[in-house]
Design a protein around this motif. Structure first.
Motif, short mmCIF file in Angstrom:
data_model
loop_
_atom_site.label_atom_id
_atom_site.label_comp_id
_atom_site.label_asym_id
_atom_site.label_seq_id
_atom_site.Cartn_x
_atom_site.Cartn_y
_atom_site.Cartn_z
N MET A 1 0.86 -1.69 -0.03
CA MET A 1 0.17 -0.06 0.03
C MET A 1 1.40 1.19 -0.13
SD MET A 1 -3.01 -0.10 -0.35
CE MET A 1 -3.93 2.15 0.32
N ARG A 2 1.97 1.10 0.39
CA ARG A 2 3.18 2.26 0.57
C ARG A 2 2.99 2.82 -0.71
NH1 ARG A 2 7.65 1.05 4.52
NH2 ARG A 2 6.69 0.02 5.82
N GLY A 3 3.21 3.81 -1.62
CA GLY A 3 3.87 4.36 -2.36
C GLY A 3 3.54 5.42 -2.70
N PRO A 4 3.65 5.90 -4.06
CA PRO A 4 3.58 7.45 -5.09
C PRO A 4 2.10 7.70 -4.44
CG PRO A 4 3.35 6.07 -6.65
CD PRO A 4 3.13 4.73 -5.54
N GLN A 5 0.87 7.09 -4.41
CA GLN A 5 -0.28 7.50 -4.11
C GLN A 5 -0.45 8.05 -3.08
OE1 GLN A 5 -4.12 5.48 -5.29
NE2 GLN A 5 -5.11 6.45 -3.87
N ILE A 6 -0.86 8.04 -1.92
CA ILE A 6 -0.60 8.44 -0.76
C ILE A 6 0.55 9.12 -0.39
CG2 ILE A 6 0.89 6.27 0.62
CD1 ILE A 6 -2.33 6.73 2.71
N HIS A 7 1.67 8.91 -1.02
CA HIS A 7 2.61 10.57 -0.67
C HIS A 7 2.56 11.80 -1.40
CE1 HIS A 7 6.11 6.82 0.57
NE2 HIS A 7 4.67 7.08 1.73
N ALA A 8 2.00 11.65 -2.18
CA ALA A 8 1.99 12.77 -3.68
C ALA A 8 0.35 13.39 -2.72
CB ALA A 8 1.04 11.93 -4.67
N ALA A 9 -0.45 12.31 -2.74
CA ALA A 9 -1.37 13.30 -1.35
C ALA A 9 -1.31 14.38 -0.26
CB ALA A 9 -2.63 12.30 -1.20
N VAL A 10 -0.48 13.50 0.50
CA VAL A 10 0.76 14.09 1.03
C VAL A 10 1.32 15.67 1.01
CG1 VAL A 10 2.40 13.86 3.38
CG2 VAL A 10 0.40 12.11 2.99
N ASP A 11 1.58 14.96 -0.41
CA ASP A 11 2.92 15.75 -0.65
C ASP A 11 2.03 17.49 -0.91
OD1 ASP A 11 5.02 14.77 -0.28
OD2 ASP A 11 5.71 14.18 -2.22
N LEU A 12 0.85 17.02 -1.41
CA LEU A 12 0.09 18.24 -1.55
C LEU A 12 -0.64 19.16 -1.04
CD1 LEU A 12 -1.05 19.43 -4.32
CD2 LEU A 12 -3.19 17.50 -3.84
N LEU A 13 -1.58 18.24 0.73
CA LEU A 13 -1.44 19.12 1.73
C LEU A 13 -0.35 20.26 1.87
CD1 LEU A 13 -4.41 16.16 2.92
CD2 LEU A 13 -4.55 17.96 2.05
N GLY A 14 0.80 19.30 1.97
CA GLY A 14 1.63 20.32 2.82
C GLY A 14 2.30 21.23 2.20
N ARG A 15 1.52 21.70 1.33
CA ARG A 15 1.84 22.85 1.33
C ARG A 15 0.97 24.27 0.12
NH1 ARG A 15 3.62 19.31 -3.02
NH2 ARG A 15 2.43 19.92 -5.50
N PRO A 16 0.99 25.57 0.70
CA PRO A 16 0.25 26.58 -0.20
C PRO A 16 0.37 26.67 -1.56
CG PRO A 16 2.24 27.57 1.77
CD PRO A 16 2.75 25.07 1.04
N PRO A 17 -0.94 26.71 -2.24
CA PRO A 17 -1.58 27.29 -1.88
C PRO A 17 -3.01 25.93 -1.09
CG PRO A 17 -1.92 27.29 -3.93
CD PRO A 17 -0.88 26.85 -3.39
N PHE A 18 -2.39 24.37 -2.12
CA PHE A 18 -3.55 23.78 -1.58
C PHE A 18 -3.51 23.26 0.17
CE2 PHE A 18 -5.10 19.37 -2.06
CZ PHE A 18 -6.54 19.78 -2.59
N GLY A 19 -2.49 23.42 0.94
CA GLY A 19 -2.95 22.49 1.96
C GLY A 19 -3.97 23.62 3.13
N PRO A 20 -3.44 24.74 2.93
CA PRO A 20 -4.10 25.59 3.43
C PRO A 20 -5.58 26.21 3.39
CG PRO A 20 -1.94 27.17 3.41
CD PRO A 20 -2.21 25.67 2.69
N LEU A 21 -5.97 26.20 1.68
CA LEU A 21 -7.11 26.36 0.94
C LEU A 21 -8.29 24.89 1.83
CD1 LEU A 21 -9.21 26.45 -0.99
CD2 LEU A 21 -8.23 25.43 -2.85
N VAL A 22 -7.41 23.79 1.55
CA VAL A 22 -8.51 22.50 2.00
C VAL A 22 -8.88 22.83 4.00
CG1 VAL A 22 -7.73 20.15 2.54
CG2 VAL A 22 -7.30 20.83 0.45
N ARG A 23 -7.77 23.14 4.56
CA ARG A 23 -8.29 23.08 6.09
C ARG A 23 -9.44 24.37 5.89
NH1 ARG A 23 -2.59 22.65 6.90
NH2 ARG A 23 -2.16 20.96 8.70
N ALA A 24 -9.63 25.31 4.95
CA ALA A 24 -10.51 26.25 5.49
C ALA A 24 -11.56 25.65 4.60
CB ALA A 24 -10.12 27.67 4.47
N LEU A 25 -11.64 24.97 3.74
CA LEU A 25 -12.41 24.54 3.35
C LEU A 25 -13.58 23.56 3.96
CD1 LEU A 25 -11.57 23.78 -0.74
CD2 LEU A 25 -13.45 25.97 0.70
N VAL A 26 -11.94 23.15 5.05
CA VAL A 26 -13.15 22.11 5.72
C VAL A 26 -13.77 22.94 7.01
CG1 VAL A 26 -12.13 20.18 7.92
CG2 VAL A 26 -11.53 20.29 5.21
N GLY A 27 -13.00 23.89 7.67
CA GLY A 27 -13.92 24.83 8.60
C GLY A 27 -14.71 24.97 7.85
N GLU A 28 -14.96 25.94 6.82
CA GLU A 28 -16.33 26.22 6.69
C GLU A 28 -17.44 25.17 5.99
OE1 GLU A 28 -18.98 29.34 5.30
OE2 GLU A 28 -16.82 29.23 6.03
#
Length: 116
Positions: A1-28
Motif C-alpha cells: 500500500m505504500r507508494g506514490p499515490q498516498i505520498h503525493a496526497a501528503v505532499d500536496l496537503l503539506g504546501r500552500p496554497p492547497f494545504g491551507p485551502l483544504v483546512r479552510a474549506l473543511v472549517g467552512e
C-alpha cells in the motif's frame, strides 16, 4: 500500500496554497452544507475511491485477506491522518503515513496459508 499515490496526497496537503485551502474549506464545511457537499464531491470522494481501488487491487493480488472490510480499512486509515492534519496541525509526512499503514496492516487477517 505504500507508494506514490498516498505520498503525493501528503505532499500536496503539506504546501500552500492547497494545504491551507483544504483546512479552510473543511472549517467552512462545518457551517455550510453546500461547501461540505462540494468538498466531498470534488476532493474527499475521489481520494477515497482511489484508496479503496488500491486496497481492492491488493486484495486481488493476495496481499490482504479476501474478506477484509475495505470500508473499515478506509476509515481506520483516514482517522489518524485527518486528526493529525486538521486537529493537531502536525505535519503529515511520508514516514507518519507509512507508520499508519503498517499499523493498519498489522491487524489484517493473515493470507491463506500463512502462519504466525
Amino acid at each position: 500500500m505504500r507508494g506514490p499515490q498516498i505520498h503525493a496526497a501528503v505532499d500536496l496537503l503539506g504546501r500552500p496554497p492547497f494545504g491551507p485551502l483544504v483546512r479552510a474549506l473543511v472549517g467552512e464545511a462545518q457551517y455550510d452544507p453546500q461547501v461540505a457537499a462540494a468538498l466531498n464531491e470534488r476532493f474527499i470522494a475521489p481520494q477515497e475511491a482511489k484508496t479503496v481501488a488500491r486496497l481492492e487491487k491488493a486484495r486481488e493480488q493476495g496481499q490482504i485477506s479476501p474478506d477484509f472490510d475495505l470500508d473499515l480499512a478506509m476509515a481506520i486509515l483516514s482517522g489518524p491522518l485527518s486528526f493529525r492534519y486538521l486537529i493537531t496541525n502536525e505535519q503529515l509526512t511520508h514516514t507518519y503515513v507509512d507508520r499508519v499503514l503498517e499499523a493498519l496492516f498489522a491487524g489484517l487477517p493473515l493470507r491463506a496459508g500463512q502462519e504466525v
